[in-house]
Scaffold this active site. Structure first.
Site, PDB file in Angstrom:
ATOM      1  N   ASP B 116       0.810  -1.375   0.088  1.00 34.36           N
ATOM      2  CA  ASP B 116       0.209   0.252   0.017  1.00 34.36           C
ATOM      3  C   ASP B 116       0.848   1.236   0.401  1.00 34.36           C
ATOM      4  O   ASP B 116       1.562   1.825   1.070  1.00 34.36           O
ATOM      5  CB  ASP B 116      -0.867  -0.184   1.219  1.00 34.36           C
ATOM      6  N   ASN B 858     -14.945 -24.929   9.574  1.00 30.05           N
ATOM      7  CA  ASN B 858     -13.763 -23.790   9.509  1.00 30.05           C
ATOM      8  C   ASN B 858     -13.009 -23.298  10.841  1.00 30.05           C
ATOM      9  O   ASN B 858     -13.755 -22.980  11.643  1.00 30.05           O
ATOM     10  CB  ASN B 858     -14.881 -22.362   9.506  1.00 30.05           C
ATOM     11  N   HIS B 931     -17.184 -29.568   2.593  1.00 25.59           N
ATOM     12  CA  HIS B 931     -18.563 -28.716   3.481  1.00 25.59           C
ATOM     13  C   HIS B 931     -20.248 -28.609   2.957  1.00 25.59           C
ATOM     14  O   HIS B 931     -20.293 -29.363   3.664  1.00 25.59           O
ATOM     15  CB  HIS B 931     -18.065 -27.924   4.098  1.00 25.59           C
TER      16      HIS B 931
END
Lengths: 140, 1008
Positions: B116, B858, B931
């Protein structure tokens, strides 16, 4: 100028918004209303609970993020649904907001979805010509 | 919604990108596809997708982007995996799996990006590859076209480095104009962070005495090269003729084939390889030798320091050519000149590139072969016509080899830069011509040089007769040197490059000093003319740099001449000590900070830079998972009471936004829950003791540490134990019909032994608690990443090395999240058992309401895996992916050591879900499988196409009874919004990773 709109093409599993405002105060209010639209129909929520939100950050992007996260936090920690919010930003940047809502009442409130958080995905806040725009994606 | 033109363009570009991607991947088997490391800069491992062709075609391009981003993360092992149900997530794709070795710097992340640059003024010059620069404004206009010439060494095609503008804001406010002592200025917004000795400081907090980091090198302004052809097959053929290359042994054809294969048969000014070819050519003309050994094999030798040869190796790689190792040897040398004979030894490093085709290519481009001193050559004409930045590339490497290092002849002044050459006496005029070619190039780039001359005393008797010495000098005036070092400098010579940068900075400081003195000199004169006395003037103007003597001279000298630098100005030797690192960076003090009112645009640039390291964000914060509970009831028994059951469950398991759970906890209780997970539930009457062995990690990740969790997270979680949430979370009553049992033996082992047996499936996670943890650590990681030199392409991929204090803290916090999720599903299980008890008036134990299994999809887990024949503990990230261990895994005990781990995969609420088992073959994917089915459209699109209430009525007609908190929410979950679960499950079965046991059909559903 519309207050906010849903964006397509950014996410399938969640909601993406773009909010607009003539000035920062309006932008923040409209962003909050956009977020709220994902959770509940604002008009179905009363204004019996009034809460003050005070935040400070020198980067406007970060300030909005914190502000939206605060609304999500109130929903989880205190089961508070939002009707509306008034925002006043001064300096660079101090935010004072007044949150109007009430505790969740399924008989009265038309709920939509539980929002888990705001994400940094495509997140930005910018001044475009004469107005402000915010883009954000919320995780549901 | 009307799609605006910009968006159409975006969608088209996405499709284009995807097509590009699909071209580059290799199909490995019927259901596996490999993405090579060359696909993206910085990839440490290849990507591996599990999918049928149909599923692959359905995936959005962002999935491929995210998948390959993950492959760049430090410590990643084997592959960046992608499951068949993948769709784009935040940072990490959903359906992504990656294992990291903490000992190799492997990271953990709650959620990768470019470098950045921050908010800058449009005129700011941005340095690009190949020694060129462009203004930010220009860059912005050409964002779609800017092709920073990078090479994909595998496909030998151009690869674009993307420049993404995040923000283009119109400002009407004050911006900061910062000027340093060397006269560099930058205009930035107040939040722009600038690197100082104390770290990054935002512009508005900088003070005059702060030191900022600068590097002199700027390069040449970029201009688009033309597509004029420099070299084509015809010219190659002509060169082969000139070199007497016949087609003996198919030599000619092989050479042409090689050049064609490597995209080198046709070279134009805009060929992406040209910049590197120019660099190599410049260097060969200096410290390189190209020969055709025995008139046959071509080889090119490069002589330089090891660090510079490494750069040359990198450049060869960039154009897709293999490069040999660096040779080192000690050389003894003897030279006889007018002054006598000198002997010396030195350590010589070299690279020997054996390639006839390459030598032919360079020959065709104009390079001489054999001993340069006895060959006639000029700077190839086409270089003299090239755009300035290309000329610079050629010169920079030539000078890196042949131009002298800058040297001072006194404290502050530099010699001219010397280029020395030796040539056979017969060809001395050719050498002069050659040096004049170089002068012309320099002239075009604004650099002054002197006419080439012969040098006495540099003649020597070489192997092939007398040679003469020649010299070209580049003027050593400050102005000339500054321009030379800032715009041309040296390449392939780190030592000289570093020095060049320092000298340029130093000379700028010197000029500043002279300028100041000149101002004082003029002022002194004016003051004198206006009648002030000398002593008064001295009083007023005296400084370290302008002493009494100097001022008096200024007053009395008849002519006002530009002064010399102050006698107390530091020497270059002293100044050199300000160097920072080895690349010519120097600390420069801020001279002035001006607040300027600016009304215009500023840019926030993000560059798709190399060495991105990131780790998945949002990966773990869901702590989402699934649980399957069986009963010994059949459809026949349940159907009459279905409505009553679902209505009761709807009451007992709060779903939807803002709902509170029934379990009232104090903060102390909650701390226990997040530390002990399901153990707490069992201890407090919300479960059976043997529930634990049917849950991953036995229901508790031991490392959970509540002190690593914020109060905010606790506040969000404390009321939510036993709630379902919303979105794609649900509680579903399911039936296992005989015809849907795919493996009867395994089904029996899991207690499914009646036709139309009823089961219950729960899908939910740690709710707001896990998300708050994710957000908290995301913020923390974004701050500390520079400390670990981690650059990411997406803020959502913030991460930290697992073996760092911050990484460890996050792991402990994440464990709390996982514990809460499992506890949540446990409390819900308890409510389900109670609901069944009430409706069927039997004890849940009597109804055999055991947990078949509970999985997380997750999460990041520490697991032992075999990598390269050693057992290692890796941190395996599974995002939207389920663990599926085979029966041989150590973790599989009791029943599971026979069957393998049960895997629960959710489909849409209209189609059904699967129970599978993991296989031993799953070690291929670090024990991971899909999943769920993944979405086909966005929520808003689904809402438009499906009317919630109508959908529920339709489903009821089909025998599925749904209770929901929100009709809008349910429409988003319609079957048509999801992919076909069968295709996804079949993919992993074909790959041998997981096996189907039974397809479960929904009959009742509770949604938030």
């Amino acid at each position: 100028m519309k207050p906010f709109e849903y964006l397509e093409g950014i996410t399938d599993a969640d909601y993406a918004f773009k909010a607009y405002g003539k000035n920062l105060n309006e932008l923040f209010v409209n962003s909050a209303m956009a977020l709220n639209s994902a959770m509940v129909k604002s008009e179905s929520v009363g204004e019996t609970v009034v809460k003050e939100i005070v935040l400070e950050n020198d980067v406007v992007e970060k300030l909005l993020f914190e502000f939206l996260e605060e609304i999500i936090f109130l929903k989880d920690a205190e089961s508070l649904m939002m009707n509306s919010v008034k925002v006043e930003i001064s300096g660079t940047y101090k935010l004072k907001a007044v949150f109007y809502g009430e505790e969740l009442n399924l008989d009265k409130h038309e709920v939509v979805t539980d929002v888990k958080s705001v994400t940094y995905h495509h997140y930005k806040v910018e001044k475009v010509n004469d107005h402000w725009e915010a883009t954000f994606v919320v995780d549901v | 919604m009307i799609i605006g033109r910009q968006r159409l363009l975006l969608m088209y570009k996405m499709e284009e990108k995807k097509q590009e991607f699909l071209k580059k991947i290799k199909q490995k088997s019927e259901v596996t596809w490999e993405v090579p490391i060359s696909f993206k800069n910085g990839m440490r491992v290849p990507g591996l997708l599990y999918a049928t062709k149909k599923l692959l075609d359905q995936m959005e391009d962002r999935v491929f982007d995210q998948l390959t981003n993950v492959a760049t993360l430090p410590g990643i092992e084997k592959y960046s995996f992608c499951m068949p149900d993948a769709h784009s997530g935040y940072g990490f794709p959903i359906g992504g799996v990656a294992a990291f070795d903490p000992e190799k710097g492997g990271v953990i992340s709650p959620g990768g990006v470019g470098f950045d640059i921050g908010c800058i003024h449009p005129e700011t010059k941005i340095c690009l590859e190949n020694g060129t620069w462009m203004s930010a404004e220009e860059l912005r206009k050409r964002i779609e076209e800017v092709k920073l010439p990078l090479f994909d060494h595998k496909t030998k095609n151009k690869k674009e480095v993307e420049l993404l503008i995040h923000l283009e804001t119109k400002k009407n406010e004050e911006i900061y104009e910062i000027t340093t002592k060397t006269g560099r200025t930058i205009k930035v917004t107040k939040e722009h962070p600038i690197l100082t000795k104390e770290g990054y400081i935002e512009a508005e907090y900088l003070k005059k005495t702060d030191n900022v980091l600068v590097n002199s090198f700027k390069g040449v302004k970029y201009e688009d090269p033309s597509s004029e052809v420099i070299l084509n097959k015809k010219i190659i053929e002509e060169t082969l003729d000139k070199l007497d290359k016949t087609n003996k042994g198919n030599a000619r054809n092989q050479i042409i084939k090689f050049l064609e294969k490597n995209n080198l048969i046709e070279i134009k000014y805009d060929s992406p390889q040209l910049p590197i070819l120019l660099k190599l050519m410049g260097f060969i003309l200096g410290d390189g030798v190209m020969t055709f050994v025995n008139n046959k094999t071509g080889q090119i030798q490069f002589y330089a320091k090891e660090e510079d040869l490494k750069e040359i190796q990198k450049d060869f790689k960039k154009i897709g050519l293999n490069v040999q190792t660096i040779y080192k040897r000690t050389r003894k040398h003897e030279i006889t000149t007018k002054y006598g004979t000198s002997k010396f030894t030195f350590q010589e490093c070299s690279i020997n590139k054996k390639s006839t085709a390459l030598a032919v290519l360079f020959s065709a481009l104009g390079l001489p072969h054999g001993r340069k001193t006895s060959k006639k050559y000029r700077v190839p004409k086409w270089i003299l016509k090239a755009p300035k930045w290309q000329k610079r590339l050629f010169l920079a490497t030539f000078f890196g080899a042949e131009l002298s290092t800058p040297k001072t002849y006194d404290k502050t002044n530099f010699y001219d830069l010397q280029l020395n050459m030796n040539k056979s006496e017969k060809l001395k005029e050719n050498a002069i011509d050659f040096l004049n070619d170089i002068r012309l190039l320099l002239y075009d780039l604004g650099i002054k040089s002197r006419e080439p001359v012969y040098v006495e005393g540099n003649n020597y008797e070489g192997k092939t007769g007398n040679t003469v010495g020649l010299r070209l000098l580049i003027n050593g005036t400050p102005k000339n040197l500054i321009k030379f070092f800032e715009e041309i400098s040296y390449e392939y010579n780190k030592g000289k490059t570093k020095l060049a940068s320092l000298v340029a900075n130093y000379l700028r400081l010197k000029q500043e000093n002279i300028k100041k003195r000149w101002t004082v000199r003029q002022l002194a004169k004016e003051m004198h003319d206006s009648g002030m006395s000398p002593s008064e003037i001295v009083e007023k103007l005296k400084t370290n740099n302008t002493g009494e003597h100097f001022i008096k001279h200024s007053i009395y000298d008849r002519q006002l001449l530009l002064p010399r630098v102050s006698p107390v100005f530091q020497s270059f030797e002293e100044y050199r000590k300000n160097a920072y690192g080895n690349d010519g960076f120097v600390w420069d003090e801020i001279k002035e900070i001006k607040k300027v009112h600016y009304e215009g645009l500023v840019y926030d640039l993000t560059v798709n830079d190399k060495n991105q390291n990131f780790i998945a964000n949002n990966l773990v914060i869901h702590n989402c998972g699934m649980r399957l509970i069986r009963t010994n009831l059949t459809f026949e028994e349940v159907q009459p009471k279905l409505k009553e059951l679902v209505d009761l469950l709807f009451k007992m398991v709060p779903a939807g936004v803002g709902r509170k759970g029934f379990v009232k906890l104090t903060k102390e209780d909650f701390t226990q829950v997040i530390t002990k997970g399901v153990e707490w539930c069992v201890e407090n009457g919300y479960g059976w003791k043997n529930d634990l062995e049917h849950i991953e990690e036995n229901g508790c990740i031991k490392k959970g540490d509540p002190s690593k969790v914020s109060d905010k997270a606790i506040s969000r979680g404390i009321n939510q134990l036993g709630t379902l949430g919303s979105g794609n979370h649900y509680l579903e009553i399911q039936v296992a019909k005989k015809e849907n049992i795919k493996d009867e033996k395994l089904a029996q082992k899991f207690g499914i032994n009646k036709d139309e047996q009823i089961l219950i499936m729960v899908h939910c996670g740690s709710r707001g608690f896990g998300h708050q943890i994710g957000t908290d650590y995301l913020k923390k990681f974004l701050e500390i990443m520079p400390k670990y030199n981690i650059e990411i392409l997406d803020r959502e991929l913030a991460c930290a090395p697992l073996n760092s204090p911050e990484g460890q803290d996050y792991y402990k916090a994440m464990a709390c999240g996982a514990n809460l999720a499992m506890a949540n599903r446990q409390v819900i299980t308890h409510q389900i058992r109670e609901a069944f008890r009430q409706v069927f008036k039997k004890d849940p134990k009597e109804m055999d309401m055991e947990i078949i299994y509970d999985i997380s999809h997750n999460i990041a887990k520490l697991e032992k895996w075999n990598v390269d024949n050693t057992e290692k503990e890796l941190i395996v990230h599974r995002k939207g992916s389920t663990r599926c261990f085979g029966p041989s895994r150590k973790e599989m005990t009791g029943l599971y050591s026979e069957t393998g781990q049960p895997v629960i995969v959710g489909g849409s609420m209209e189609t059904g879900s699967y129970l599978l088992v993991g296989t031993d073959k799953s070690e291929e994917t670090f024990g991971s499988t899909m999943h769920g089915s993944g979405r086909t459209m966005s929520r808003t699109q689904a809402r438009k196409q499906v009317h919630g209430e109508q959908l529920i009525k339709d489903m009821e007609k089909r025998g599925i009874y749904v209770r929901t908190v929100s009709f809008k929410g349910v429409s988003e979950e319609a079957g048509l919004a999801y992919k076909d679960i069968n295709e996804v499950v079949d993919t992993m079965e074909k790959a041998g990773i997981s096996k189907k046991v039974v397809l479960l059909r929904p009959i009742g559903n509770v949604k938030g």
